[in-house]
Design an enzyme around this catalytic site. Structure first.
Site, short mmCIF file in Angstrom:
data_model
loop_
_atom_site.label_atom_id
_atom_site.label_comp_id
_atom_site.label_asym_id
_atom_site.label_seq_id
_atom_site.Cartn_x
_atom_site.Cartn_y
_atom_site.Cartn_z
N LYS A 252 32.48 32.25 35.40
CA LYS A 252 32.38 33.64 35.05
C LYS A 252 33.36 34.43 35.29
CE LYS A 252 27.53 33.72 34.84
NZ LYS A 252 26.06 34.43 35.28
N ILE A 253 34.16 34.09 36.85
CA ILE A 253 35.16 34.91 37.12
C ILE A 253 36.38 34.62 36.43
CG2 ILE A 253 36.61 35.36 39.29
CD1 ILE A 253 33.95 34.88 40.89
N ARG A 336 38.92 30.29 46.98
CA ARG A 336 38.54 29.69 47.96
C ARG A 336 39.99 29.40 48.85
NH1 ARG A 336 34.73 31.97 48.31
NH2 ARG A 336 32.70 31.21 48.25
N ASP A 360 44.04 36.61 48.40
CA ASP A 360 42.89 37.47 48.98
C ASP A 360 42.26 36.52 49.92
OD1 ASP A 360 41.11 39.42 49.25
OD2 ASP A 360 39.57 38.24 48.48
N HIS A 397 39.98 38.97 52.17
CA HIS A 397 38.90 38.38 51.58
C HIS A 397 38.00 39.30 51.14
CE1 HIS A 397 36.67 34.39 51.55
NE2 HIS A 397 35.96 34.95 50.84
N GLN A 398 38.62 40.60 50.10
CA GLN A 398 37.95 41.63 49.84
C GLN A 398 37.71 41.99 48.36
OE1 GLN A 398 41.30 44.39 51.07
NE2 GLN A 398 40.65 45.33 49.23
N ALA A 399 38.09 40.67 47.53
CA ALA A 399 38.03 40.65 46.27
C ALA A 399 36.65 41.28 45.59
CB ALA A 399 38.32 39.24 45.60
N PHE A 400 35.62 40.77 46.46
CA PHE A 400 33.95 41.06 45.91
C PHE A 400 33.83 42.47 46.24
CE2 PHE A 400 33.74 40.84 50.39
CZ PHE A 400 32.53 41.52 50.84
#
Length: 434
Positions: A252-253, A336, A360, A397-400
């Protein structure tokens, strides 16, 4: 514009669970949905605004939808109202130990779990600021479940201690599950559930944002202008238009990133262990071998899961893979960290292999994730070494990290908790040992 009205008949009114399900439904609609009750309005895709309406039994909800799919939107919302908004059976309360808590976690999770009774999520959450580790696992004793994130640790030792303390469920408020020993969980009769997809748009958009920051040297440009330096030296970028974008991992991403790249006028090629023919049929991308992608792509974006062992994706990008890439290639990782061999990456950066790199996530980030270390010297860590390169951008680690994603993570996590508590199938959310 399409409209309809609904009279609330649930004795608990519009409590957190139906509000959450409505918000998640509306996030995926093209139409703008507005809910009005007693003179107050809420955006249909915002669970906190819906809850703020304070709709009680007997109140009327006036719902409007305006946009390309407004008729279908109203039909789906009516179906939801006539199902999940009705009275439900009552279940016991599930006690959850929530590790690695941040303020933004409380914003959504506390609202979703404040109600108790029929049809609610029926969870009591105890928030812990510490991560789950072998040293902190004892804090979960007496709880039915733990809720953890990407930087928490659940190896066999931790899983066995959780089981000894009565834990029957590990709730991952993220998509990745490589930090949990699934075989140990199976042996200990502990279910593991994740959030398979929260907002693929959030991650894909962030990936494109940071690779463009690295490409166009936006951080350096910002700092120069702040110092009244308007010279363009050191800021030379490249057009993405008419370049080749290689997407490694077309879930999906990856699909979202491919569509963004397509919008830039790029030719998109993809590599995946399980190719999706539908993406080829619609003309989004062409599948190629891993080596061909590495050789042809001007921009490579990683969206594969982290799979350890033979044939896995650990160090998918190693020295050999980098050697096959074009000179002045661009590389972005929002998936990851260990997908990239950090030592190989640093060596190639020293040799001037890359035009731009944006990370990220990266190998060796664990001690830094969501931690303020501004008063510490990082010395010779991977982080410090990566920060030496002017053509590399790091984010933490802020992509979400968007409102829509946080809302989705909370909703899906609590749906997983409810399904477990009520004995329902966990479906695609369940993580099982091979």
């Amino acid at each position: 514009m399409k409209k309809f009205s609904y009279v609330v008949d649930n004795p608990m009114g519009v409590h957190a669970r139906p509000a959450a399900l409505l918000a998640q439904l509306c996030v995926n609609l093209k139409s703008a949905v507005v809910v009005e009750c007693n003179g107050k309005t809420a955006s249909g895709n915002n669970v906190l605004q819906i809850l703020a309406l304070g709709a009680k039994k007997g109140d009327t909800l006036n719902v409007s939808a305006e946009g390309d799919d407004e008729e279908a939107a109203i039909s789906q919302i009516e179906e939801l109202f006539n199902g999940e908004f009705t009275e439900k059976e009552e279940y016991d309360v599930l006690k959850v130990a929530f590790f690695g808590t941040k303020d933004y976690d409380r914003t959504f999770f506390s609202e979703l779990t404040k109600d108790k009774g029929p049809g609610t999520y029926n969870c009591d959450i105890k928030y812990f600021s510490v991560r789950l580790t072998p040293e902190t696992a004892s804090l979960a004793k007496g709880y039915d479940a733990v809720c953890i994130f990407v930087n928490d640790e659940a190896p066999r030792q931790v899983v066995e201690e959780l089981a000894a303390g009565g834990v029957k469920l590990i709730l991952l408020r993220c998509a990745g599950f490589n930090n949990v020993d699934l075989q140990a969980a199976k042996e200990c009769n502990i279910k593991v559930a994740r959030v398979p997809a929260y907002s693929p748009y959030a991650v894909a958009e962030h990936a494109m944002a940071i690779i463009q920051e690295a490409n166009r040297r936006l951080g350096k440009a910002y700092n120069k202008v702040r110092d009244n330096n308007f010279a363009l030296s050191g800021l030379l970028g490249v057009d993405l238009h008419n370049k080749v974008c290689g997407v490694m991992g077309t879930g999906k991403i990856g699909q979202c990133f491919a569509r963004i790249a397509k919008g830039y006028g790029m030719t998109v090629i993809g590599w995946d262990a399980y190719p999706n023919q539908a993406l080829v049929d619609e003309g989004l991308l062409t599948y190629v071998s891993k080596d061909e992608l590495l050789e042809k792509a001007d921009l490579i974006s990683l969206h594969a899961p982290l799979i350890m062992g033979e044939g896995g994706t650990y160090h998918l990008i190693d020295a050999d893979a980098i050697s096959k890439m074009k000179d002045n290639v661009m590389l972005v990782n929002s998936a990851r960290g260990p997908l990239i061999d950090a030592e190989a990456l640093i060596a190639a950066l020293k040799q001037g292999k890359f035009h731009a790199v944006a990370l990220d996530v990266y190998e060796g980030e664990d001690a830094n994730v969501y931690t303020d270390r501004s008063d510490e010297a990082l010395h010779s860590s991977i982080t410090a070494r990566l920060q030496m390169f002017p053509n590399l951008v790091l984010t933490s680690h802020q992509a979400f990290f968007t409102r829509e994603a946080l809302q989705a993570i909370a909703v899906v996590t609590m749906e997983n908790a409810r399904n477990f508590n009520e004995g329902n199938d966990l479906g695609f959310a369940e993580c099982k040992a091979q």
